[in-house]
Design a protein around this motif. Structure first.
Motif, PDB file in Angstrom:
ATOM      1  N   LEU A 237      16.523  11.886  10.863  1.00  9.94           N
ATOM      2  CA  LEU A 237      17.469  11.839  11.970  1.00  9.94           C
ATOM      3  C   LEU A 237      18.621  12.827  11.825  1.00  9.94           C
ATOM      4  O   LEU A 237      19.332  13.097  12.795  1.00  9.94           O
ATOM      5  N   GLY A 238      18.829  13.368  10.632  1.00  9.02           N
ATOM      6  CA  GLY A 238      19.918  14.320  10.446  1.00  9.02           C
ATOM      7  C   GLY A 238      19.504  15.766  10.616  1.00  9.02           C
ATOM      8  O   GLY A 238      20.349  16.665  10.621  1.00  9.02           O
ATOM      9  N   THR A 239      18.211  16.035  10.789  1.00 11.37           N
ATOM     10  CA  THR A 239      17.737  17.416  10.819  1.00 11.37           C
ATOM     11  C   THR A 239      18.258  18.177  12.034  1.00 11.37           C
ATOM     12  O   THR A 239      18.827  19.266  11.905  1.00 11.37           O
ATOM     13  N   TYR A 240      18.109  17.591  13.222  1.00 13.52           N
ATOM     14  CA  TYR A 240      18.471  18.321  14.443  1.00 13.52           C
ATOM     15  C   TYR A 240      19.963  18.639  14.480  1.00 13.52           C
ATOM     16  O   TYR A 240      20.362  19.772  14.803  1.00 13.52           O
ATOM     17  N   ASP A 241      20.802  17.653  14.154  1.00 14.95           N
ATOM     18  CA  ASP A 241      22.246  17.900  14.195  1.00 14.95           C
ATOM     19  C   ASP A 241      22.654  18.982  13.201  1.00 14.95           C
ATOM     20  O   ASP A 241      23.545  19.799  13.473  1.00 14.95           O
ATOM     21  N   THR A 242      22.000  18.984  12.039  1.00 13.21           N
ATOM     22  CA  THR A 242      22.310  20.007  11.032  1.00 13.21           C
ATOM     23  C   THR A 242      22.008  21.397  11.560  1.00 13.21           C
ATOM     24  O   THR A 242      22.833  22.317  11.471  1.00 13.21           O
ATOM     25  N   LEU A 243      20.826  21.580  12.135  1.00 16.35           N
ATOM     26  CA  LEU A 243      20.435  22.891  12.644  1.00 16.35           C
ATOM     27  C   LEU A 243      21.238  23.270  13.888  1.00 16.35           C
ATOM     28  O   LEU A 243      21.550  24.446  14.093  1.00 16.35           O
ATOM     29  N   ARG A 244      21.576  22.279  14.706  1.00 17.33           N
ATOM     30  CA  ARG A 244      22.323  22.552  15.936  1.00 17.33           C
ATOM     31  C   ARG A 244      23.710  23.109  15.631  1.00 17.33           C
ATOM     32  O   ARG A 244      24.271  23.868  16.436  1.00 17.33           O
ATOM     33  N   ASP A 250      18.147  23.592   4.322  1.00 16.64           N
ATOM     34  CA  ASP A 250      18.516  23.019   3.020  1.00 16.64           C
ATOM     35  C   ASP A 250      19.834  22.254   3.073  1.00 16.64           C
ATOM     36  O   ASP A 250      20.194  21.562   2.116  1.00 16.64           O
ATOM     37  N   ASP A 251      20.579  22.380   4.175  1.00 12.49           N
ATOM     38  CA  ASP A 251      21.827  21.640   4.326  1.00 12.49           C
ATOM     39  C   ASP A 251      21.627  20.243   4.901  1.00 12.49           C
ATOM     40  O   ASP A 251      22.596  19.493   5.042  1.00 12.49           O
TER      41      ASP A 251
END
Length: 350
Positions: A237-244, A250-251
């Protein structure tokens, strides 16, 4: 335009900008060590493919590490040896893209495609730094060309070559593990025959077998790689917000249990254990297979299920709860969006 002149233009468009970037970026090309770079240096120095001398590892896809080790062993580890070798790979890929377009479309289309590919600004920068994707590009173009040749040929040799190159490509990128099956289905669709279709996955397995046998003998499990963190990094669930927010994959926040466990050494990856050994001279006992194999198997199985579901127009196989070491109970849920099934890995908070 004559073929020789077009190839010269493609090579100039590929090589000249990359040489300029290499000279400008020479101080930074090797500044941030990548996993394969760490392994390659240890392989040249001690003969161990891993992070700790005498402790073999399968914690990455091996092909790029072998590629770097060959460069370091013959020319040394410096900016010009790395950039020369990787520019050569980029040039070969550019010429191959041109040849594919020239053979199956027109020379003009092949030239435009090759120039568009090789002059993409990010790719110019990316090709010169320590990144294993440099080999993915060449292997991808090679597989594409061989698939077209095999589909239009009555001989078995192109299918043999396609299977062999696909096996090598999997050693560069394990996400391609289902590709031999896809190519086999493609050859069946093109009516190339059952023998040609079966040769592709068989030859791919032949190319993979020595590495997998090595891992069973030296690491303890039959696996292409024991690193499955990418499944978590790309599917939570944290992947999209990180990339956005413009950050890198890796973050993405780490697995919750790994962040909160008061015994951090139990959660060390082989790469982190190698860094700890270099810093403190203490070797941390790890079982790579116990930590990551189950997750890796389900990662590859999920990819295969998604691919077959797309090709056969059926829903992916049901995936329920499963357990794997150290991280508790997880669930892979398949989410459908625009007729494409995306896996999502969910790990319950402690």
């Amino acid at each position: 335009m004559r073929r020789s002149r077009a190839i010269t233009l493609v090579l100039a468009a590929c090589v000249l900008p990359r040489v300029a970037v290499a000279v400008h970026e020479k101080a930074a090309l090797l500044l941030v060590p990548e996993k394969s770079d760490i392994i390659a240096r240890l392989l040249v120095r001690t003969g161990t493919f891993g992070f700790v001398p005498g402790e073999p590892s399968a914690y990455t896809q091996p092909l790029y590490g072998w590629f770097l080790a060959t460069i370091y062993w013959t020319l040394g580890r410096n900016w010009w040896s790395l950039s020369t070798a990787q520019i050569a790979v980029s040039a070969a890929t550019a010429v191959l893209v041109y040849e594919i377009g020239r053979r199956y479309l027109t020379g003009r289309i092949g030239l435009i495609a090759a120039l568009l590919w090789t002059l993409q600004p990010y790719l110019v920068w990316h090709d010169l730094h320590v990144n294993r994707e440099i080999l993915d590009q060449l292997l991808g173009a090679g597989m594409f060309a061989l698939a077209l040749v095999a589909a239009g040929s009555s001989r078995l040799r192109p299918a043999l070559l396609l299977g062999a190159v696909t096996g090598v490509a999997i050693l560069s990128n394990t996400r391609l593990v289902a590709l031999p099956i896809a190519f086999g289905l493609y050859l069946l669709w093109r009516r190339s025959g059952w023998i040609a279709a079966l040769l592709v996955p068989v030859l791919a397995l032949v190319m993979l077998a020595p590495w997998m046998v090595r891992n069973k003998a030296q690491v303890g499990c039959v696996a292409i790689t024991t690193d499955a963190r990418a499944l978590w990094k790309a599917n939570n669930l944290g992947t999209y917000d990180t990339l956005r927010h413009g950050l890198w994959i890796d973050d993405v926040p780490d697995i919750p249990q790994r962040q909160q466990d008061p015994r951090p050494l139990l959660w060390y990856t082989p790469q982190e254990a190698g860094t700890y050994y270099d810093t403190h001279g203490v070797q941390i006992p790890l079982d790579e297979c116990a930590q990551d194999l189950t997750l890796a198997v389900f990662a590859h199985g999920g990819s295969l299920g998604s691919l077959l579901g797309f090709l056969l127009a059926i829903p992916p196989f049901p995936v329920g709860r499963f357990s794997f070491d150290l991280t508790g109970v997880a669930r892979i849920r398949m989410h459908r969006q625009r007729d494409v099934w995306y896996p999502q890995l969910v790990i319950a908070a402690p």
